[in-house]
Each structure stands twice: as structure tokens, then as C-alpha cells.
Enzyme design. Sequence first.
Site, PDB file in Angstrom:
ATOM      1  CB  SER A 322      88.030  62.347  61.954  1.00  0.00           C
ATOM      2  OG  SER A 322      88.754  61.670  60.936  1.00  0.00           O
ATOM      3  CG  ASP A 323      89.509  68.096  58.691  1.00  0.00           C
ATOM      4  OD1 ASP A 323      89.911  67.532  57.653  1.00  0.00           O
ATOM      5  OD2 ASP A 323      89.352  69.327  58.770  1.00  0.00           O
ATOM      6  CG  LEU A 324      94.129  64.045  56.501  1.00  0.00           C
ATOM      7  CD1 LEU A 324      93.760  62.589  56.252  1.00  0.00           C
ATOM      8  CD2 LEU A 324      94.735  64.662  55.247  1.00  0.00           C
ATOM      9  CG  ASN A 325      96.368  62.592  59.659  1.00  0.00           C
ATOM     10  OD1 ASN A 325      96.128  61.391  59.564  1.00  0.00           O
ATOM     11  ND2 ASN A 325      97.197  63.208  58.844  1.00  0.00           N
ATOM     12  CB  SER A 326      90.945  65.480  63.556  1.00  0.00           C
ATOM     13  OG  SER A 326      89.815  64.672  63.356  1.00  0.00           O
TER      14      SER A 326
END
Length: 790
Positions: A322-326
Site C-alpha cells: 500500500s501507499d502510506l496509510n492507504s
Amino acid sequence: MKTIQKTIFSLAVVIAAFNTNISAQTKSDIPLYKNPKASVENRIKDLLSRMTVEEKVGQISMPLGWPMYTKTGNEVEVSEAFKKTLKEEYTGMLWATLRADPWTKKTLANGLNPELAAKATNAIQKYAIENTRLGIPVLLSEECPHGHMAIGTTVFPTAIGQGSTFNPDLINKVATAIAKETRLQGGHVGYGPVLDLAREPRWSRVEETYGEDHVLNSRMGEAMVKGFQGNNLKSGVNIVATLKHFAAYGAPEGGHNGGSINVGLRSLHQFYLPPFKAAVKAGALSVMTAYNSIDAIPCSSNEFLLNDLLRTEWGFNGFVVSDLNSISGLMANHHIAANSADAAALAINAGLDADLSGVGYGKALRDAVKAGKVSTKTLDTAVSRVLRIKFNMGLFENPYVNVETAKNNVRTKENIDLARQVARESIVLLKNNDHLLPLSKSLKNIAVLGPNADNIYNQLGDYTAPQTEENIVTVLEGIKNKLSSATKINYVKGCSIRDTTNSNIEEAVSAAKKADAVVIVLGGSSARDFKTEYIETGAAKVSAAASGMSDMESGEGYDRATLDLLGDQLKLLKAVVKTGKPVVLVLIKGRPLNLNWAEANVSAILDAWYPGQEGGNAIADVLFGDYNPAGRLPISVPKSVGQLPVYYNSRFPEKHDYIEVDAKPLYSFGYGLSYTTFDYQNLIVENNPSNQSVKVSFDLKNSGTNDGEEVVQLYLKSKTSSVVLPMKQLKQFKRVFLKSGEQKTLTFTLTKDDLEIYNQKSKWVVEHGTYELMVSASSDDVRLKGKIDL
């Protein structure tokens, strides 16, 4: 005596048998997953069989890495934060452990140089292996878009500049250098290349991309992947490439970073997906999901993207992160999950293997498994994909790096020279009236002006770590390095990028009036500072009311409503041009800007993007004729935001003019001038129907008086087709060096892959029909035309 000998012999046999049994027992006690001679798949299966659910979830949860060490003098050890997360979360991955910037609060003082970085990663690995039940090494991911984002590494031009080189072979060398610097310090996964199509210049992350065209992006992506990964992940100098951001992230509505994307299925396949497909075919082993949704489905929970397309159709065999916090964003931003457990279930069930944040999975995923929302098989599949990388990199046998090797082989002279070469090849000559450039080295007096003439961080772009001043060469320093003491160089900043409270335009004008020539350096900045606030993803928090606080007008989170030069920059430029002195405008920036006034009034314009640590030397090389510029625009430059979108390969019908302005960009994709001229002639087109290929050859001659390079571009246009296609589409390109008067015969071969379109039945086919071939110097400068009938 014989009885004693017999007794001794019998005792020896018993001891030997006992030792043999002990030896056999010891061997059998060694877990299969720790046996390097066993197959990777059997090692994965064995390890999974020994793991608890908590340990499995820990392997695919990736918290932020920079809090995981403490530095005391010249020694580094693991922090209490790492001990805690390892004990409670069984952490198997870390992100950006070696990152330093204002967001992480890691500086030159409290951050890590390459020697200390190697010590830090060794300490992390040692503690993890010795203090966990199964002794699994940690997979360390690092930011690597234009250099490893760590202190003391080589800073190359940002991707938009790399794209301007139109030279994949050179970018392969860049990736090889970045990979080595990262791996020597203990990193295993590099985030890059960014393969988003930059079709919206208001978007804050244009600088991270290779531009607006999927063919150019595909070739650059392939080069980066092969440079990063090499042929042997156990080499000690290669890393896993992570493709960003999957998918269609670079054209958000209104230019809002992470905003929704309105794109049809055919556009998705024809334009946005091919760079990712090409990079996967080149061997990429990691893919990062994008923040946006496509047709109302977030990319981080999009089963079509992550399973059907990526794995089943393309054969991807790595892991998705994932991208950060996605993952948390499925609940907080997209509002398609009622709670964190539902968000975790949506993501992992769709094929998202690893969580960049440490909170998207973790407890949320454990709860989802316990509630039956995620099966053991799904969890094991995700974990196996991460473990496979660890085994294939040899981390179970060799988790450590050599501190002295890291100390002595990061930011080498070879890499610094490479950074200068990339910067030189990236510079685009936009205008050169009356051959003002190159400037004479015998000038008696030169004025160097502008906010980007002597600013280290404005020159480097986003995703750059703090740098010592002696490592960076600004434009002012590059000019000083180029000229003798006989030339007087007067430097005046004149103004800031955004702040209008401390401008000294009168002083700049005074210096210009005394000069024989003026070099004025304007543009933008992605330089983060410690005053800037950041949201949880690391993007900058922008406040319109605080516009005078920072130079930063580009970089993640800094989306624009206009593309005008900010602050007093245009005011400064107009005042300097009014002096009547010869003026060269040098642009250092991360996105296309409004250059209408400059194009009409300035004699010479150079676009250097963010040229990296050697940018000053590279720009001076071009200014004074030691290097003939051949960079080409990888993105069109509009005349107005009202024209957007303005990318060259828009579909039919052709655009008509507006009341206020025509529909053409100021400068088109592929555009760039030279200090010499090139002639194209003798086009020959040969069609081979048997293998659906077309051979295109022609003669290219340097007809000018200077040696130089030309970027030859081959475009294709279909006369008729079953679906609406672009008015023209780049298919192949080649950067060619020719001495003055030299001529070469060049050949392109178009294959089935070049000729296919995504038809009405959602199939890739080569359609019958007539096609126009255009051999060009840019997308709107056609030199030779031919046609083929397929």
C-alpha cells in the site's frame, strides 16, 4: 589384555554411535526454512507452518523505520520503539529507516551517514534475529526516486529531468548506482520508478514522473527496474524495484493530489497501464497501490487491478504494498469501510499484500482473520510473497552489510560524474534568439541573479535528504568554476520564489546594467523546511494564508491553481530585461510554468528542471558551450491553465481554438533546440506482413558547425480505426550523437507491440488499415512522412 582392548573398542563404538545420533539429531533439529540448500518454495511452506497468525500479520506490516534506532556519537543501536514493536507486533518490514528530512526530523546532526546507516541496519537485523522465536530477518524499504533518500548519497536529477534525457541506457546506469548505494547501507527495496502519466501539470508530483507519454515512461521504467534489480538479488548491490503508483494517479481532477480519476477502460489500458505492464515484464518484484479510486473503486482494494490484471494477465510474481496509510484510507478517505478490520479485509482480499504504515493491518487484520473476514489461505498467500523476497535476496543467510564498504562506496566520484552527465543531458534549450548561447568565457562582467541561482535545496527536488553545502554545486558556483578570475561575477538574489517581503529588485537591476550578460535563475521549489506542517502521509499541509512562509510551490501536497511564476519573479525578470542587456533565463522547477512573457521577450531560455547535486556545473557546461544541449520536453508546456489538458497525444477530433488563445501548447512534447542543426532525408519504409513488423530507415546528418546530439522521434497515426485513437502517438525514439558534418543511417523496427490497439472487444489487436509514419524532431516538428498499409 585382549579383554581390555575389546572393552575399549566396544566403548569407542558406543561413543561413535552416540556422537552419530547426536549429529543426526542436531541436523534434524535445523528447521527446513533455515536450510539454504532447500528450495525457496519449500522453505516458505515450512516457515509458514511454524508461524502464528500474529507472526504472519507482523511480516506484512511495515511501520515507519526512522524511530527504530538511536544514535550516540559514532555508535548506533536499536531503539526502545523497535524493541516494543518487535515484541508486540512481530514486525517483519520497515519503511524509510534511513530517511532524513524535515518530516522525519532527521538532520545532518542526528541522522545517519552511510557508515552509521550500515551500523543501524545491522543492529536492527541482529536484534530481530536474536530476539524473536523464528529469527526472521527484516525487509527494509527505502525511498529511491532520484537517489537514495539518505544523508551522504548521490542526488541525481528528479524523474522529470531524467525523462528529458530520452536516454534509457543512461537512466539504467543511474538506477544501478542508486541500488548499490542503497544496498550497501542495508536497504533491500527501493521505491521507484514512478510510472504515473503527468497529464495534469497543476498536480504537485509532476517532478516525480517521466512525463506525459506512456511509451517514454515505459522505456524509462524498464531501465530503472533492470538497473535496480540486476540479474542477482543476492549480489549485495541490487534492490527490489517498487512501481508507483498503481494506477492512473497522475491525472487527478483539478490537480488535487490523491483525488479521484475519471478515466475509461480503454484509456486505462491504452495509456495509463502500459508503463506498469512493461516494468512488470522487465521483472519488477514490487508494486505500490495509488491513493486514488478508479470508477469508484479505490486502487488499494481493487481486485481487478491487483489480481485479475497484475497477476493473472501480466504474470506478476512479486508483492503489492500500500501507499502510506492507504488501507486506513479506505475507511477515512473513501468511506467504503465501516471500520479498520473491514478496511484490512477489503485490501488483503483484493490482493494487497503489505501495509505501509503498520496500522492498516496489524490489529485490524488480526481482528478480520478472527472474525472470518480473511481466510488463512489469503493471509498465507500475502505473507509468502514477502518471505519469497527475503529468501531470494539471501537475507536468512546474510542479513548484514559491511560497514567499511558502505563508508567508502557511497557517493563516489564515478557517481558524482554520472549525476553531472544526467543533468547535462536533461537540460532543454527552449529558445536561443540570435545565437546568444553559448556565452563567451571571455566576458568581462556577468550578473547572476534570481532566487534559484544559489539555493542548494531549491535545486534538488522533493524526496531529498539534508545535504552538506560542499556536496552541492549551485548555478552561481558552477559559473564560478567555469570562468577565470578575469571575469567579474556579481550575484544578487533579487527576490524569493513566493515571499514578496524581502525583494531587492533595484539591486539586481543595478548589477544587470553593469554586466555584459545576465543569467537569471527562476522557477520553483520542492524544498521542505522545518516550518512546514505535514499530514500523516508525509505530504505537505498547504495553507493559502501562509504563502509567504516558504519557497515550496511544488512537491507532494503542493498542488497549484495557476502555473504562473510566483512572488516577484516575473517582476524581477521584466525589470532585468528592460535594461537591454543580453539575458539568459534558466529555469529550475518541478512542473511546467507559464512562460508566455519570457518566450516573447527573453532571448535565451534553458529548462533544467531539478538538476540534482551537479546541476550548477551541468548548467554552466551548457551556458558556455562545453556541452551542446539535447534534452527534450517530456511534458507539454501550456499557455494557460484554461487549455488543460494539453498533452500531445489527445484523441480525435482535433481541438479548436479558444476566444482568448489557440489550443496549442507553448512548447510541445518532445521539443528542444540545439547549438547545431540536423537534416533528415531518404526515408525508406518496409512492411513485413508475415511477422507484423515495419522497418523504418532514414539518413540523419549534422548540418551545423557544432558536434551535438539529436533525439529522433517516430510517431504513428492511424487513418481509420475501430476505436478513437490519438492524433499521433510516439512509438520509438533514439538519442544520437553526430560530429559536425557527420551522417548516419538510422533504423527503427516497429513490432506487433507497437502496432496494437485496444479494440471494442477489449482485445489487443493489430487492425488492418492505412497508417501514417512521422519521423520527427518533436511531436509538432515532423521532418519525414511515410505510410504503410497493414
